[in-house]
Motif scaffolding. Sequence first.
Motif, PDB file in Angstrom:
ATOM      1  N   MET B  33       0.692  -1.178  -0.079  1.00  0.00           N
ATOM      2  CA  MET B  33      -0.059  -0.187   0.142  1.00  0.00           C
ATOM      3  C   MET B  33       0.863   1.366  -0.008  1.00  0.00           C
ATOM      4  N   PHE B  34       1.801   1.293   0.801  1.00  0.00           N
ATOM      5  CA  PHE B  34       2.397   2.614   0.966  1.00  0.00           C
ATOM      6  C   PHE B  34       3.754   2.821   0.512  1.00  0.00           C
ATOM      7  N   SER B  35       4.734   1.753   0.261  1.00  0.00           N
ATOM      8  CA  SER B  35       5.886   1.718  -0.178  1.00  0.00           C
ATOM      9  C   SER B  35       6.066   2.759  -1.179  1.00  0.00           C
ATOM     10  N   SER B  36       5.175   3.051  -2.207  1.00  0.00           N
ATOM     11  CA  SER B  36       5.694   3.896  -3.242  1.00  0.00           C
ATOM     12  C   SER B  36       4.905   5.218  -3.045  1.00  0.00           C
ATOM     13  N   MET B  37       3.859   5.259  -2.041  1.00  0.00           N
ATOM     14  CA  MET B  37       3.081   6.663  -2.189  1.00  0.00           C
ATOM     15  C   MET B  37       3.609   7.346  -0.884  1.00  0.00           C
ATOM     16  N   ALA B  38       3.763   6.883   0.410  1.00  0.00           N
ATOM     17  CA  ALA B  38       3.811   7.676   1.443  1.00  0.00           C
ATOM     18  C   ALA B  38       5.297   8.255   1.694  1.00  0.00           C
ATOM     19  N   ASN B  39       5.478   8.960   0.921  1.00  0.00           N
ATOM     20  CA  ASN B  39       6.766   9.859   1.331  1.00  0.00           C
ATOM     21  C   ASN B  39       6.648  11.082   1.467  1.00  0.00           C
ATOM     22  N   ALA B  46       6.240  15.021  -1.431  1.00  0.00           N
ATOM     23  CA  ALA B  46       4.837  15.012  -1.017  1.00  0.00           C
ATOM     24  C   ALA B  46       3.870  15.165  -2.167  1.00  0.00           C
ATOM     25  N   ILE B  47       4.406  16.020  -3.022  1.00  0.00           N
ATOM     26  CA  ILE B  47       3.329  16.203  -4.462  1.00  0.00           C
ATOM     27  C   ILE B  47       3.170  14.893  -5.198  1.00  0.00           C
ATOM     28  N   LYS B  48       4.326  14.249  -5.322  1.00  0.00           N
ATOM     29  CA  LYS B  48       4.303  13.153  -6.033  1.00  0.00           C
ATOM     30  C   LYS B  48       3.481  11.783  -5.379  1.00  0.00           C
ATOM     31  N   SER B  49       3.565  11.833  -3.988  1.00  0.00           N
ATOM     32  CA  SER B  49       2.816  10.903  -3.117  1.00  0.00           C
ATOM     33  C   SER B  49       1.375  11.286  -3.397  1.00  0.00           C
ATOM     34  N   ILE B  50       1.163  12.579  -3.390  1.00  0.00           N
ATOM     35  CA  ILE B  50      -0.582  12.996  -3.471  1.00  0.00           C
ATOM     36  C   ILE B  50      -0.896  12.455  -4.511  1.00  0.00           C
ATOM     37  N   LEU B  51      -0.316  12.636  -5.939  1.00  0.00           N
ATOM     38  CA  LEU B  51      -0.663  12.178  -7.195  1.00  0.00           C
ATOM     39  C   LEU B  51      -0.942  10.864  -7.197  1.00  0.00           C
ATOM     40  N   ILE B  52       0.155  10.220  -6.767  1.00  0.00           N
ATOM     41  CA  ILE B  52       0.036   8.760  -6.985  1.00  0.00           C
ATOM     42  C   ILE B  52      -1.344   8.012  -6.093  1.00  0.00           C
ATOM     43  N   ILE B  53      -1.597   8.851  -4.957  1.00  0.00           N
ATOM     44  CA  ILE B  53      -2.722   8.308  -4.322  1.00  0.00           C
ATOM     45  C   ILE B  53      -4.016   8.772  -4.806  1.00  0.00           C
ATOM     46  N   LEU B  54      -4.085   9.897  -5.641  1.00  0.00           N
ATOM     47  CA  LEU B  54      -5.319  10.321  -6.385  1.00  0.00           C
ATOM     48  C   LEU B  54      -5.391   9.568  -7.540  1.00  0.00           C
ATOM     49  N   LEU B  55      -4.453   9.136  -8.099  1.00  0.00           N
ATOM     50  CA  LEU B  55      -4.391   7.984  -9.282  1.00  0.00           C
ATOM     51  C   LEU B  55      -4.950   6.770  -8.987  1.00  0.00           C
ATOM     52  N   THR B  56      -4.290   6.410  -7.759  1.00  0.00           N
ATOM     53  CA  THR B  56      -4.775   5.003  -7.349  1.00  0.00           C
ATOM     54  C   THR B  56      -6.338   4.879  -7.070  1.00  0.00           C
ATOM     55  N   VAL B  57      -6.722   6.235  -6.366  1.00  0.00           N
ATOM     56  CA  VAL B  57      -8.126   6.199  -6.016  1.00  0.00           C
ATOM     57  C   VAL B  57      -8.980   5.835  -7.262  1.00  0.00           C
ATOM     58  N   THR B  58      -8.679   6.935  -8.336  1.00  0.00           N
ATOM     59  CA  THR B  58      -9.421   7.189  -9.444  1.00  0.00           C
ATOM     60  C   THR B  58      -9.417   5.890 -10.197  1.00  0.00           C
ATOM     61  N   LEU B  59      -8.486   5.069 -10.359  1.00  0.00           N
ATOM     62  CA  LEU B  59      -8.391   3.915 -11.001  1.00  0.00           C
ATOM     63  C   LEU B  59      -9.152   2.597 -10.283  1.00  0.00           C
ATOM     64  N   PHE B  60      -9.029   2.731  -8.966  1.00  0.00           N
ATOM     65  CA  PHE B  60      -9.956   1.984  -8.113  1.00  0.00           C
ATOM     66  C   PHE B  60     -11.119   2.214  -8.325  1.00  0.00           C
ATOM     67  N   TYR B  61     -11.903   3.595  -8.458  1.00  0.00           N
ATOM     68  CA  TYR B  61     -13.179   3.925  -8.635  1.00  0.00           C
ATOM     69  C   TYR B  61     -13.805   3.348 -10.053  1.00  0.00           C
ATOM     70  N   PHE B  62     -12.803   3.508 -11.037  1.00  0.00           N
ATOM     71  CA  PHE B  62     -13.177   3.055 -12.521  1.00  0.00           C
ATOM     72  C   PHE B  62     -13.490   1.634 -12.284  1.00  0.00           C
ATOM     73  N   GLY B  63     -12.234   0.779 -11.886  1.00  0.00           N
ATOM     74  CA  GLY B  63     -12.343  -0.571 -11.714  1.00  0.00           C
ATOM     75  C   GLY B  63     -13.660  -1.166 -10.974  1.00  0.00           C
TER      76      GLY B  63
END
Lengths: 256, 460
Positions: B33-39, B46-63
Amino acid sequence: MTTENNNKTDSDEPVIKIEKMNKWYGQFHVLRDISLQVKQGERIVVCGPSGSGKSTLIRCINRLEEHQDGLIAVNGTELSGDLKNIEAIRRDVGMCFQHFNLFPHLTVLENCTLAPIWVRKTPRKEAEATAMEYLERVKIPDQANKYPGQLSGGQQQRVAIARSLCMNPQIMLFDEPTSALDPEMIKEVLDVMIELAKTGMTMICVTHEMGFARTVADRVIFMDEGQIIEENEPEEFFNNPKSERTQKFLSQILSH
Amino acid sequence: MSDSLAYLRTDAAPELPPPSSQVGWRKWLWDNMFSSMANFGSIGSAIKSILIILLTVTLFYFGATVIWSLINFALIDAIWTDPDTLKRGVCATVAQGGIVEGKVGACWPFVEAKGKLIVYGRYPEQELWRVDALFIGLAVGIAWLLWDKAPFRSQVGTFMLTAFPLIAFVLLTGGGVEYSSGTWTTLIVLTALFLGGGLIAARNLLGEVMFALSGFLIVFGGFLAVLLFTMFVTSLDLGLVHVETSNWGGLLVTLVVAITGIVASLPLGILLALGRRSELPLIRYLSIGFIEFWRGIPLITVLFMSSVMLPLFLPDGVEFDKLLRALIGVALFSAAYMAEVVRGGLQAIPKGQYEGAMALGLSYPQMTRLIILPQALKIVIPGIVNTFIGLFKDTTLVLIIGLFDLLGAIQSAFSDAAWATPVTSPTGYLLAASMFWVFCFSMSRYSQHLEHKLDTGHKR
């Protein structure tokens, strides 16, 4: 035992007879005018710089390599294109390789029983008993049901020796059996080979283990550029090398 | 100064457990869950982590949306029964002239009504027990073979590969095939010639070349003998009603084509792969020619040619069954692919394995069977199963030469006006996709199990 020039006066037929043998790889003349006779029970060490053709020479004896000119006869059977002869000779000539060439998909025991069962048509029970005997002799009976990949290099080479012995060969060929091993493992393999030599097995070893050559060999053969340069009993060979090339080679490998 | 270089360990370093973040659920959570995002160490990360989290949530939503609408269609909104046999009415909305108010999902009564067509095609009603018996036999046989600890596995395997296909043929067609006396004579003479010649040559009585070819002669002669035996069995008349293959259809055709293709392509492919690496030029070039010919043309062309062009080359009166032609076409086609997969495995075997085997006095057939093939085939299990799965799905192409496989049967069911609703065809395609998926996924899982089982570890 034999001295430098082996034949003619001896009454017993040599088990390996090589006469004026030549071999080419394409245009490259790898083995030139090789003549060699080996008698029953003789132990011969072949040494020489890399690329001198020593491996190729012993691989010609069981036809893993084909010679183009001259004669090789093992136990009186001449090696030619005839598959039947080749298979017969391979049954009686065991070989150990630098990289062991164990079969990784078979257990140690299966490696040892495969050829006796399929080639010699030995019943499975009997083949397994013989295999365990030889594994005992190379001191790894407890590894019989493991796969080769689970063993150390030294153990694998000892399995390879046991595997060859299970075919009950008359002659054993060793192609740099210790070259791929860690120093700690070389000794365990050499010990097994010395044991084997004591049983009177006819052996031809390509090796750089000069200590082994001194203790075991009846004759040492030095090769360079595809030719046999010098051939002598070990004491003479090491203490009093005759050719300049041999002296140089010995000074290089014995300098450390 | 002198003791600065010397070191002597006095007590052994203790063996410690790994830190708690490296075991159990905390490790899982961190790794997955966190290795790639929670930094959040710096603004950039931090910006990169937030973007990754947003992307994950969006993909999860569509899936989740896609999966949810599929579940909705297939299960929740689906119509399950048709108690009043309204047929299309039960699956149509009020506006479409049916009884459903609101949304309509999958129309499962349609599948139930067309079940026989989908499974058996137009196989005669009163003869369906023959197909059922076969399906049961097949299921039992396969389950037996897949169960590692089952008793008599090799005997069952031999039965499934030899007797079962013959039984299947007689059961499905009714047997009693008539062969002309010319065919019988030709085959008997050829078998005797090849087998006899091969056996004589093997004793080295006909010279070097024939001796080298004797193995090939014997194998080919044996093949002809098997063919003769097959002809004999299929010509027996057991009083079963003859069922034309043009009446077969649905799952039956899919399984017949796929299983025949799978069972025939592996041994043929192995022979072709070995042939391509043979030192005998004749065998090598024949193998290369065969492989490159079949690989070079699309399966659709093979099927078209088998049904349109083949009759032109055959003498008058000789007729090949359409299904049989498709079977041969599919089997040879996939054998060519299989050959290249197997060849890949053969090439991965180090030269030392050949030398080790030869030095022990093993003959070429022994070496190939006991040392080389077991290792080579193990390496290419993923490729073999890949070819099997591709073959299984390619069976749908037999539709174009007028055979109704699973997909074809389902499609033909759409044309029934009594079931014409907007959800009929989605239901049918969903069913077809699920059935294919179940078969292919099973093959995939089994191959993974096999890889795991055969792994003796530590490749060298």
